[in-house]
Design a protein around this motif. Structure first.
Motif, PDB file in Angstrom:
ATOM      1  N   ILE A  32       0.752  -1.245   0.074  1.00  0.00           N
ATOM      2  CA  ILE A  32       0.093  -0.161  -0.142  1.00  0.00           C
ATOM      3  C   ILE A  32       0.886   1.262  -0.078  1.00  0.00           C
ATOM      4  CG2 ILE A  32      -1.805   1.289   1.216  1.00  0.00           C
ATOM      5  CD1 ILE A  32      -2.800  -1.391   0.155  1.00  0.00           C
ATOM      6  N   ARG A  33       0.886   2.111  -1.072  1.00  0.00           N
ATOM      7  CA  ARG A  33       1.600   3.259  -1.028  1.00  0.00           C
ATOM      8  C   ARG A  33       1.340   4.382  -0.157  1.00  0.00           C
ATOM      9  NH1 ARG A  33       2.608   4.652  -7.638  1.00  0.00           N
ATOM     10  NH2 ARG A  33       0.519   4.439  -7.485  1.00  0.00           N
ATOM     11  N   PRO A  34       2.422   5.125   0.009  1.00  0.00           N
ATOM     12  CA  PRO A  34       1.836   6.185   1.042  1.00  0.00           C
ATOM     13  C   PRO A  34       1.014   7.341   0.627  1.00  0.00           C
ATOM     14  CG  PRO A  34       4.156   6.421   0.618  1.00  0.00           C
ATOM     15  CD  PRO A  34       3.698   4.912  -0.094  1.00  0.00           C
ATOM     16  N   ARG A  35       0.240   8.118   1.378  1.00  0.00           N
ATOM     17  CA  ARG A  35      -0.630   9.051   0.736  1.00  0.00           C
ATOM     18  C   ARG A  35      -1.109   8.789  -0.480  1.00  0.00           C
ATOM     19  NH1 ARG A  35       4.475  10.559   2.703  1.00  0.00           N
ATOM     20  NH2 ARG A  35       5.109  10.472   0.532  1.00  0.00           N
ATOM     21  N   ARG A  36      -1.746   7.558  -0.638  1.00  0.00           N
ATOM     22  CA  ARG A  36      -2.702   7.256  -1.963  1.00  0.00           C
ATOM     23  C   ARG A  36      -4.053   6.912  -1.345  1.00  0.00           C
ATOM     24  NH1 ARG A  36      -0.145   8.151  -6.588  1.00  0.00           N
ATOM     25  NH2 ARG A  36      -1.020   6.341  -7.644  1.00  0.00           N
ATOM     26  N   PHE A  37      -5.041   6.933  -2.190  1.00  0.00           N
ATOM     27  CA  PHE A  37      -6.513   6.590  -2.096  1.00  0.00           C
ATOM     28  C   PHE A  37      -6.543   5.080  -2.815  1.00  0.00           C
ATOM     29  CE2 PHE A  37     -11.060   7.465  -2.675  1.00  0.00           C
ATOM     30  CZ  PHE A  37     -11.279   8.045  -1.367  1.00  0.00           C
ATOM     31  N   THR A  38      -6.214   4.255  -1.940  1.00  0.00           N
ATOM     32  CA  THR A  38      -6.298   2.536  -2.258  1.00  0.00           C
ATOM     33  C   THR A  38      -7.631   2.034  -1.990  1.00  0.00           C
ATOM     34  OG1 THR A  38      -4.089   2.444  -1.947  1.00  0.00           O
ATOM     35  CG2 THR A  38      -5.370   0.576  -2.082  1.00  0.00           C
ATOM     36  N   VAL A  39      -8.229   1.454  -3.361  1.00  0.00           N
ATOM     37  CA  VAL A  39      -9.544   0.796  -3.143  1.00  0.00           C
ATOM     38  C   VAL A  39      -9.512  -0.732  -3.266  1.00  0.00           C
ATOM     39  CG1 VAL A  39     -11.976   0.762  -4.009  1.00  0.00           C
ATOM     40  CG2 VAL A  39     -10.639   2.976  -3.765  1.00  0.00           C
ATOM     41  N   ILE A  40     -10.049  -1.583  -2.396  1.00  0.00           N
ATOM     42  CA  ILE A  40     -10.182  -2.884  -2.543  1.00  0.00           C
ATOM     43  C   ILE A  40     -11.179  -3.399  -2.944  1.00  0.00           C
ATOM     44  CG2 ILE A  40      -9.872  -5.181  -1.245  1.00  0.00           C
ATOM     45  CD1 ILE A  40      -7.686  -3.534   0.442  1.00  0.00           C
ATOM     46  N   SER A  41     -11.385  -3.981  -4.121  1.00  0.00           N
ATOM     47  CA  SER A  41     -12.962  -4.391  -4.653  1.00  0.00           C
ATOM     48  C   SER A  41     -12.797  -5.844  -4.989  1.00  0.00           C
ATOM     49  CB  SER A  41     -13.012  -3.570  -5.609  1.00  0.00           C
ATOM     50  OG  SER A  41     -12.214  -3.842  -6.765  1.00  0.00           O
ATOM     51  N   GLY A  42     -14.268  -6.531  -4.802  1.00  0.00           N
ATOM     52  CA  GLY A  42     -14.099  -7.917  -5.076  1.00  0.00           C
ATOM     53  C   GLY A  42     -15.655  -8.222  -4.653  1.00  0.00           C
ATOM     54  N   PRO A  43     -15.911  -9.507  -5.122  1.00  0.00           N
ATOM     55  CA  PRO A  43     -17.325  -9.838  -4.869  1.00  0.00           C
ATOM     56  C   PRO A  43     -17.558 -10.269  -3.579  1.00  0.00           C
ATOM     57  CG  PRO A  43     -16.311 -11.375  -6.102  1.00  0.00           C
ATOM     58  CD  PRO A  43     -15.396 -10.233  -5.993  1.00  0.00           C
ATOM     59  N   SER A  44     -18.597 -10.288  -3.005  1.00  0.00           N
ATOM     60  CA  SER A  44     -18.919 -10.699  -1.515  1.00  0.00           C
ATOM     61  C   SER A  44     -18.418 -11.973  -1.244  1.00  0.00           C
ATOM     62  CB  SER A  44     -20.587 -10.830  -1.473  1.00  0.00           C
ATOM     63  OG  SER A  44     -21.089  -9.460  -1.559  1.00  0.00           O
ATOM     64  N   GLY A  45     -17.710 -12.159  -0.028  1.00  0.00           N
ATOM     65  CA  GLY A  45     -16.973 -13.407   0.107  1.00  0.00           C
ATOM     66  C   GLY A  45     -15.517 -13.612  -0.275  1.00  0.00           C
ATOM     67  N   SER A  46     -15.198 -12.572  -1.185  1.00  0.00           N
ATOM     68  CA  SER A  46     -13.896 -12.656  -1.997  1.00  0.00           C
ATOM     69  C   SER A  46     -12.594 -12.482  -0.806  1.00  0.00           C
ATOM     70  CB  SER A  46     -13.781 -11.538  -3.038  1.00  0.00           C
ATOM     71  OG  SER A  46     -13.814 -10.243  -2.320  1.00  0.00           O
ATOM     72  N   GLY A  47     -12.649 -11.712   0.166  1.00  0.00           N
ATOM     73  CA  GLY A  47     -12.006 -11.540   1.327  1.00  0.00           C
ATOM     74  C   GLY A  47     -11.493 -10.246   1.553  1.00  0.00           C
ATOM     75  N   LYS A  48     -12.249  -9.399   0.974  1.00  0.00           N
ATOM     76  CA  LYS A  48     -11.861  -7.880   1.042  1.00  0.00           C
ATOM     77  C   LYS A  48     -11.845  -7.344   2.569  1.00  0.00           C
ATOM     78  CE  LYS A  48     -15.983  -5.906  -1.123  1.00  0.00           C
ATOM     79  NZ  LYS A  48     -16.521  -7.254  -1.272  1.00  0.00           N
ATOM     80  N   THR A  49     -12.753  -7.683   3.295  1.00  0.00           N
ATOM     81  CA  THR A  49     -12.967  -7.290   4.498  1.00  0.00           C
ATOM     82  C   THR A  49     -12.126  -8.040   5.549  1.00  0.00           C
ATOM     83  OG1 THR A  49     -15.526  -6.707   4.492  1.00  0.00           O
ATOM     84  CG2 THR A  49     -14.620  -7.142   6.598  1.00  0.00           C
ATOM     85  N   THR A  50     -11.678  -9.093   5.373  1.00  0.00           N
ATOM     86  CA  THR A  50     -10.782  -9.846   6.023  1.00  0.00           C
ATOM     87  C   THR A  50      -9.276  -9.304   5.783  1.00  0.00           C
ATOM     88  OG1 THR A  50     -11.703 -12.037   6.144  1.00  0.00           O
ATOM     89  CG2 THR A  50      -9.384 -12.052   6.300  1.00  0.00           C
ATOM     90  N   LEU A  51      -8.924  -8.809   4.843  1.00  0.00           N
ATOM     91  CA  LEU A  51      -7.805  -8.086   4.106  1.00  0.00           C
ATOM     92  C   LEU A  51      -7.900  -6.794   4.887  1.00  0.00           C
ATOM     93  CD1 LEU A  51      -5.198  -7.980   2.558  1.00  0.00           C
ATOM     94  CD2 LEU A  51      -6.657  -7.292   0.716  1.00  0.00           C
ATOM     95  N   LEU A  52      -8.668  -6.121   4.908  1.00  0.00           N
ATOM     96  CA  LEU A  52      -8.897  -4.618   5.592  1.00  0.00           C
ATOM     97  C   LEU A  52      -8.571  -4.943   7.152  1.00  0.00           C
ATOM     98  CD1 LEU A  52      -9.561  -1.847   4.213  1.00  0.00           C
ATOM     99  CD2 LEU A  52     -11.575  -2.016   5.519  1.00  0.00           C
ATOM    100  N   ASN A  53      -9.386  -5.986   7.512  1.00  0.00           N
ATOM    101  CA  ASN A  53      -9.133  -6.267   9.316  1.00  0.00           C
ATOM    102  C   ASN A  53      -7.630  -6.510   9.479  1.00  0.00           C
ATOM    103  OD1 ASN A  53     -11.642  -5.820   9.788  1.00  0.00           O
ATOM    104  ND2 ASN A  53     -12.533  -7.645   9.707  1.00  0.00           N
ATOM    105  N   LEU A  54      -6.969  -7.509   8.544  1.00  0.00           N
ATOM    106  CA  LEU A  54      -5.509  -7.486   8.801  1.00  0.00           C
ATOM    107  C   LEU A  54      -4.697  -6.320   8.813  1.00  0.00           C
ATOM    108  CD1 LEU A  54      -5.219 -11.107   6.783  1.00  0.00           C
ATOM    109  CD2 LEU A  54      -5.418 -10.652   9.539  1.00  0.00           C
ATOM    110  N   ILE A  55      -4.893  -5.561   7.658  1.00  0.00           N
ATOM    111  CA  ILE A  55      -4.222  -4.189   7.573  1.00  0.00           C
ATOM    112  C   ILE A  55      -4.409  -3.508   8.754  1.00  0.00           C
ATOM    113  CG2 ILE A  55      -4.127  -2.277   6.194  1.00  0.00           C
ATOM    114  CD1 ILE A  55      -4.623  -3.830   3.662  1.00  0.00           C
TER     115      ILE A  55
END
Length: 237
Positions: A32-55
């Protein structure tokens, strides 16, 4: 070159459902690059919320390494991790997660109380942030007296209160109409630039995806592409 805000190397996470292991993330490698607007997308159940929780140091990986703001967070004991999270990270949720008995002012002040900021500095910071999100006239209102868009503005101000290096948002426009959502996206973009903070957002919203500096696509627990806007897309590694 600036150090990444977040680095994940060979990260995996499996949840237990009774006696069955349910893989959520598998071999995630991401910067994740500094001072950027990073968006994680994917279908429901793809793991994006889990990824956000780990970050966001809310959960821990089963495998791999996560470095946030230069710190290998997966090795921190729980108390140190809680303190690190309070000082370096901010969070915005789709359901706002404001404390209903507190006013807008008190909700924004709350993280500064946790980090023992002096009263005069607290007041200055809270009033400045509420002014920045356009709510100077709502400081004594409780969440139940505010619209959905106003509640999310309070949540953004609260997330920025401790001057985090990284701000994470989980579907921040999901419970808003499209017009209000567009206003919240514009506000987040403005706050990201003015406060020099990295935003990482999990979202299905095409309006948010259109604003991304970096667009991360995830499917079935694996990153399938990373598009650096203004640069070439990266295939999953």
């Amino acid at each position: 070159m600036n150090m990444p805000s977040v680095t994940l190397k060979h990260v995996a996470k499996t949840y237990r459902l009774d006696a069955v292991g349910v893989p959520a993330l598998n071999d995630i490698n991401l910067e994740i690059r500094p001072r950027r607007f990073t968006v994680i997308s994917g279908p429901s159940g793809s793991g994006k919320t889990t990824l956000l929780n780990l970050i966001g140091c809310i959960d821990r990986p089963d495998e791999g390494e996560i470095v946030v703001a230069g710190e290998p967070v997966q090795r921190m004991p729980d108390d140190a991790l809680s303190d690190f999270r309070a000082r370096h990270l901010g969070f915005i949720f789709q359901n706002f997660n404001l404390l209903p008995v507190l006013t807008a002012y008190e909700n924004v002040e709350y993280p500064l109380l946790l980090t023992r900021v002096a009263p005069a500095k607290r007041k200055e910071r809270v009033l400045a942030l509420l002014a920045a999100v356009g709510l100077s006239d709502k400081i004594h209102h409780r969440p139940g007296q505010l619209s959905g868009g106003q509640r999310q503005r309070v949540a953004i101000a609260r997330a920025l209160a401790p001057s985090p290096q990284l701000l994470l948002a989980d579907e921040p426009t999901a419970n808003l109409d499209s017009q209000t959502g567009a206003a919240i996206i514009a506000l987040m973009r403005q706050m990201q630039r003015e406060h020099d903070v990295s935003f990482v957002i999990s979202s299905h919203d095409p309006q948010i995806l259109a604003e991304a500096d970096d667009a991360v696509k995830i499917h079935d627990g694996r990153i399938v592409s990373v598009e650096r806007r203004g640069g070439e897309a990266e295939a999953a590694r």
